[in-house]
Design an enzyme around this catalytic site. Sequence first.
Site, PDB file in Angstrom:
ATOM      1  N   ASN A 213       0.880  -1.177   0.000  1.00  0.00           N
ATOM      2  CA  ASN A 213       0.000   0.000   0.000  1.00  0.00           C
ATOM      3  C   ASN A 213       0.911   1.219   0.000  1.00  0.00           C
ATOM      4  O   ASN A 213       1.489   1.564   1.025  1.00  0.00           O
ATOM      5  CB  ASN A 213      -0.895  -0.031   1.254  1.00  0.00           C
ATOM      6  N   TRP A 214       1.011   1.816  -1.174  1.00  0.00           N
ATOM      7  CA  TRP A 214       1.944   2.953  -1.300  1.00  0.00           C
ATOM      8  C   TRP A 214       1.446   4.198  -0.577  1.00  0.00           C
ATOM      9  O   TRP A 214       2.183   5.155  -0.395  1.00  0.00           O
ATOM     10  CB  TRP A 214       2.167   3.290  -2.779  1.00  0.00           C
ATOM     11  N   LYS A 215       0.157   4.208  -0.229  1.00  0.00           N
ATOM     12  CA  LYS A 215      -0.458   5.416   0.368  1.00  0.00           C
ATOM     13  C   LYS A 215      -0.202   6.612  -0.559  1.00  0.00           C
ATOM     14  O   LYS A 215      -0.158   6.431  -1.775  1.00  0.00           O
ATOM     15  CB  LYS A 215       0.050   5.620   1.800  1.00  0.00           C
TER      16      LYS A 215
ATOM     17  N   HIS B  77      -9.495   1.190   4.937  1.00  0.00           N
ATOM     18  CA  HIS B  77      -8.220   1.408   5.642  1.00  0.00           C
ATOM     19  C   HIS B  77      -8.473   2.367   6.804  1.00  0.00           C
ATOM     20  O   HIS B  77      -9.277   3.303   6.681  1.00  0.00           O
ATOM     21  CB  HIS B  77      -7.171   1.981   4.677  1.00  0.00           C
TER      22      HIS B  77
ATOM     23  N   GLU C 150      -6.859   4.760   7.867  1.00  0.00           N
ATOM     24  CA  GLU C 150      -6.613   6.174   7.547  1.00  0.00           C
ATOM     25  C   GLU C 150      -7.826   6.794   6.859  1.00  0.00           C
ATOM     26  O   GLU C 150      -8.067   7.997   6.985  1.00  0.00           O
ATOM     27  CB  GLU C 150      -5.341   6.292   6.688  1.00  0.00           C
TER      28      GLU C 150
ATOM     29  N   GLU D 268      -5.273  -4.881  10.442  1.00  0.00           N
ATOM     30  CA  GLU D 268      -4.260  -3.856  10.669  1.00  0.00           C
ATOM     31  C   GLU D 268      -4.577  -3.143  11.984  1.00  0.00           C
ATOM     32  O   GLU D 268      -5.404  -2.221  12.003  1.00  0.00           O
ATOM     33  CB  GLU D 268      -4.264  -2.834   9.529  1.00  0.00           C
TER      34      GLU D 268
ATOM     35  N   GLY E 133       2.581   2.316  10.948  1.00  0.00           N
ATOM     36  CA  GLY E 133       3.551   3.397  10.850  1.00  0.00           C
ATOM     37  C   GLY E 133       4.192   3.771  12.171  1.00  0.00           C
ATOM     38  O   GLY E 133       4.817   4.825  12.298  1.00  0.00           O
TER      39      GLY E 133
ATOM     40  N   SER F 200       3.612  -1.943  10.431  1.00  0.00           N
ATOM     41  CA  SER F 200       5.047  -1.891  10.734  1.00  0.00           C
ATOM     42  C   SER F 200       5.804  -3.164  10.363  1.00  0.00           C
ATOM     43  O   SER F 200       6.736  -3.557  11.070  1.00  0.00           O
ATOM     44  CB  SER F 200       5.278  -1.541  12.206  1.00  0.00           C
TER      45      SER F 200
ATOM     46  N   GLY G  71       2.917  -1.081   4.248  1.00  0.00           N
ATOM     47  CA  GLY G  71       2.969   0.338   3.923  1.00  0.00           C
ATOM     48  C   GLY G  71       4.385   0.758   3.592  1.00  0.00           C
ATOM     49  O   GLY G  71       4.901   0.515   2.495  1.00  0.00           O
ATOM     50  N   GLY G  72       5.059   1.360   4.569  1.00  0.00           N
ATOM     51  CA  GLY G  72       6.383   1.951   4.363  1.00  0.00           C
ATOM     52  C   GLY G  72       7.376   1.064   3.620  1.00  0.00           C
ATOM     53  O   GLY G  72       8.040   1.512   2.675  1.00  0.00           O
TER      54      GLY G  72
HETATM   55  P1  13P Z   1       3.143   0.482   7.659  1.00  0.00           P
HETATM   56  O1  13P Z   1       3.641  -0.824   7.069  1.00  0.00           O
HETATM   57  O2  13P Z   1       3.861   1.671   7.132  1.00  0.00           O
HETATM   58  O3  13P Z   1       3.035   0.417   9.147  1.00  0.00           O
HETATM   59  O4  13P Z   1       1.628   0.648   7.109  1.00  0.00           O
HETATM   60  C1  13P Z   1       0.749  -0.406   7.221  1.00  0.00           C
HETATM   61  C2  13P Z   1      -0.463  -0.065   6.453  1.00  0.00           C
HETATM   62  O5  13P Z   1      -1.211   0.805   6.818  1.00  0.00           O
HETATM   63  C3  13P Z   1      -0.701  -0.817   5.208  1.00  0.00           C
HETATM   64  O6  13P Z   1      -1.985  -0.600   4.715  1.00  0.00           O
END
Ligand code: 13P
Length: 249
Positions: free
Chosen positions: A9-11, A94, A96, A166, A172, A211, A232-233
């Site tokens: 997930n590149w966000k 998600h 967010e 999640e 994050g 994470s 994510g990251g």
């Molecule tokens: P991180 O891997 O950056 O913690 O993000 C997880 C996430 O929200 C994937 O959708």
Amino acid sequence: MRRKLLIGNWKMNSSLAANTILLNGIKAGAGKTGCEMAVCVPAPYFAQCQAELTGSNIAWGAQDVSTHDIGPYTGEISVAMLRDFGCRYAIVGHSERRMNHGETDQVVAEKARRAIVNGITPVVCVGETLAQREAGKTAEVVGQQLDAVLSAIEPDDLWNIVIAYEPVWAIGTGKTASPQIAQEVHAILRAKLSARNSAAASGIPILYGGSLRPDNAREILQMHDIDGCLVGGASLNASDFLAIAAAAS
Ligand code: 13P
């Protein structure tokens, strides 16, 4: 054996130039990992993914989708538009989006339903906040989030769904759920899916996200009900993403 699935997930990250490097890096190593891979990218990059990934074994998708089919919904993107660009997946719910855009369980359920009906696989995210975990409400919260989706779709729709657990406190933050904590929640989710369609439920990928890094992925991925990850990251770096894929396979 359930298939292993790794989704990045590149966000709201990356750029045309950075994507080219990232996608080429992932493509170069993808054949060596035994798991399915996908990237969920910002909508302006769907066309780039389609151009770069068609013919590879890496799928692509969206990070959200509209609850509407067409019409005066400024800024929204329909499921048909995702299909136009070959998207296979759409992340829905998600945390967010739930937190920053006020998405309720009902909105998330409608997004998941609309995706399924139109042939896109929703990646339905569920997860509790730290306060909810500390209040002992994890099972109740993730249960409600999943139930809303299950009541909006048909049992047969479970053949085309992915679930992602999640925990909000792990996204994050550098804090990962322990393998035991994650497994416990995944088992709760699978039991709920199973009560609706047991044949489909045994094959539904339930991903963990929060994470994840190359050095902590393996122990989480060893758990019985953890079938892959939503990253994510670490999905923004080809070698990290591939290392997590290797841990998954
Ligand atoms: P991180 O891997 O950056 O913690 O993000 C997880 C996430 O929200 C994937 O959708």
